[in-house]
Design an enzyme around this catalytic site. Structure first.
Site, PDB file in Angstrom:
ATOM      1  N   ASN A  10      12.081 -25.170  10.690  1.00  0.00           N
ATOM      2  CA  ASN A  10      11.637 -24.288   9.443  1.00  0.00           C
ATOM      3  C   ASN A  10      10.483 -23.543   9.955  1.00  0.00           C
ATOM      4  OD1 ASN A  10      13.056 -27.186   8.420  1.00  0.00           O
ATOM      5  ND2 ASN A  10      10.864 -27.822   8.575  1.00  0.00           N
ATOM      6  N   GLU A 136      14.854 -34.651   9.624  1.00  0.00           N
ATOM      7  CA  GLU A 136      14.839 -34.173   8.757  1.00  0.00           C
ATOM      8  C   GLU A 136      15.518 -33.100   9.471  1.00  0.00           C
ATOM      9  OE1 GLU A 136       9.686 -31.512   8.781  1.00  0.00           O
ATOM     10  OE2 GLU A 136      11.161 -31.282  10.219  1.00  0.00           O
ATOM     11  N   GLY A 242       1.744 -35.145  15.901  1.00  0.00           N
ATOM     12  CA  GLY A 242       2.333 -36.320  15.850  1.00  0.00           C
ATOM     13  C   GLY A 242       3.742 -35.433  16.603  1.00  0.00           C
ATOM     14  N   ASP A 243       3.946 -34.208  16.463  1.00  0.00           N
ATOM     15  CA  ASP A 243       5.491 -34.028  16.908  1.00  0.00           C
ATOM     16  C   ASP A 243       4.936 -33.743  19.078  1.00  0.00           C
ATOM     17  OD1 ASP A 243       6.888 -33.651  14.710  1.00  0.00           O
ATOM     18  OD2 ASP A 243       5.996 -31.941  14.277  1.00  0.00           O
ATOM     19  N   SER A 282       0.431 -24.216  17.803  1.00  0.00           N
ATOM     20  CA  SER A 282      -1.339 -25.605  18.715  1.00  0.00           C
ATOM     21  C   SER A 282      -0.868 -26.103  19.877  1.00  0.00           C
ATOM     22  CB  SER A 282      -1.482 -26.236  17.073  1.00  0.00           C
ATOM     23  OG  SER A 282      -0.526 -27.092  17.173  1.00  0.00           O
TER      24      SER A 282
HETATM   25  O1  RIB Z   1       4.852 -31.821  11.655  1.00  0.00           O
HETATM   26  C1  RIB Z   1       4.779 -31.000  11.639  1.00  0.00           C
HETATM   27  C2  RIB Z   1       6.223 -30.692  10.745  1.00  0.00           C
HETATM   28  O2  RIB Z   1       7.188 -30.677   9.429  1.00  0.00           O
HETATM   29  C3  RIB Z   1       6.261 -28.687  10.246  1.00  0.00           C
HETATM   30  O3  RIB Z   1       6.076 -28.020  11.120  1.00  0.00           O
HETATM   31  C4  RIB Z   1       6.313 -29.260   8.781  1.00  0.00           C
HETATM   32  O4  RIB Z   1       7.770 -27.746   9.354  1.00  0.00           O
HETATM   33  C5  RIB Z   1       6.846 -30.094   8.891  1.00  0.00           C
HETATM   34  O5  RIB Z   1       8.090 -30.486   8.908  1.00  0.00           O
END
Ligand code: RIB
Length: 291
Positions: A10, A136, A242-243, A282
């Site tokens: 994204n 997503e 979370g990622d 980050s």
């Molecule tokens: O988890 C964060 C992400 O959620 C963002 O980078 C945004 O693109 C959404 O997909």
């Protein structure tokens, strides 16, 4: 074990706001930035910064060249990132003074995965390799089926949680990594212990990591349940925390660490990420997490 992350890419348009915009309100922002993002891209970068070798599969439009270049520079293998005729997926993100975010998504190229593409990518991977998915991109249920048939291990971050999750056969997932909101949507329970119990009742073979933001999280793996804490920090932007956790945690698991050790490192990495602006930008390097 090879790690494949089939996920979103994204362009994040981030607005610093006083409060999340209300119906009918027009608000001037205190700041605006454009960042690379997408849960898929963020998690691939987290895996790479943690020190894992990761292949990313997905699609970006012609306006997303810079995102693919960025992943490559971070050490991610992007040979399975295809160009879509659609525009790159995007997110409008509001961040309030406490660091909380509200996200509006547009799928764009993330909604254009086809069965043939999925099988072409999976052909490069074998039994025992790890497939990481988020919610997503389109065709996630089909990816779970195809990877399961190959004997791949499946890790799933059901984020964002929506009605599409109901089509996924979660009994084929080995690692489920989710937050409280996603846990509530999956189980109808609010209390973390209840969410975990419900998930394990439905999927007894599953390993579950339930993250609880500044309260750390709880995990069930190989017959053992434990909780982990999160270092106390001043959050300025929680986007991508979370990622970061998911990438660091799975790198630890792929390297044969215990779930406890992997969760402790991942919680440290996520705590660093929330002290900085943006999502993938980050994410700390392993050397920063180890000090
Ligand atoms: O988890 C964060 C992400 O959620 C963002 O980078 C945004 O693109 C959404 O997909």
């Amino acid at each position: 074990m090879k790690i494949l992350n089939f996920g979103s890419i994204n362009i994040d348009k981030v607005y610093q706001v006083d409060h999340f915009v209300m119906p009918g309100e027009t608000q001037s922002c205190q700041g605006f930035q454009v960042f690379p993002g997408g849960k898929g891209l963020n998690q691939s970068i987290a895996l790479a910064r943690a020190g894992a070798k990761v292949w990313h599969a997905g699609k970006a439009g012609r306006d997303g060249d810079w995102l693919v270049r960025l992943m490559k520079e971070a050490g991610v293998d992007t040979r399975f990132v295809a160009v879509s005729e659609q525009e790159t997926g995007s997110a409008v993100i509001q961040v309030d003074p406490s660091g909380q975010n509200g996200i509006l998504l547009h799928d764009g190229a993330n909604g254009t995965m086809e069965e043939a593409f999925i099988h072409e990518v999976l052909a490069f991977f074998d039994k025992g390799d790890l497939l990481l998915l988020q919610n997503e991109i389109n065709k996630v249920p089909e990816m779970i089926e195809a990877a399961w048939e190959k004997g791949m291990t499946i890790a799933f971050n059901p984020s964002p949680a929506n009605e599409g999750i109901g089509k996924c056969d979660l009994s084929k997932v080995t690692w489920l990594l989710l937050n409280e909101t996603e846990g509530e949507q999956l189980t109808g329970e609010k209390e973390p212990g209840e969410i975990l119990s419900q998930l394990l009742f439905q999927y007894p073979r599953m390993n579950v990591v339930l993250t609880l933001g500044e309260d750390g999280g709880i995990c069930y793996s190989e017959g053992r349940k434990f909780s982990f804490s999160a270092p106390k920090v001043k959050a300025i932007d929680t986007t991508g925390a979370g990622d970061t956790f998911t990438g660091y945690f799975l790198k630890g698991i792929a390297m044969g660490e215990t779930a406890q050790a992997a969760a402790a490192t991942a919680a440290k990495a996520a705590a660093i990420a929330v002290t900085r602006e943006g999502a993938s930008v980050s994410i700390p390097f392993y050397s920063e997490v180890q000090v």
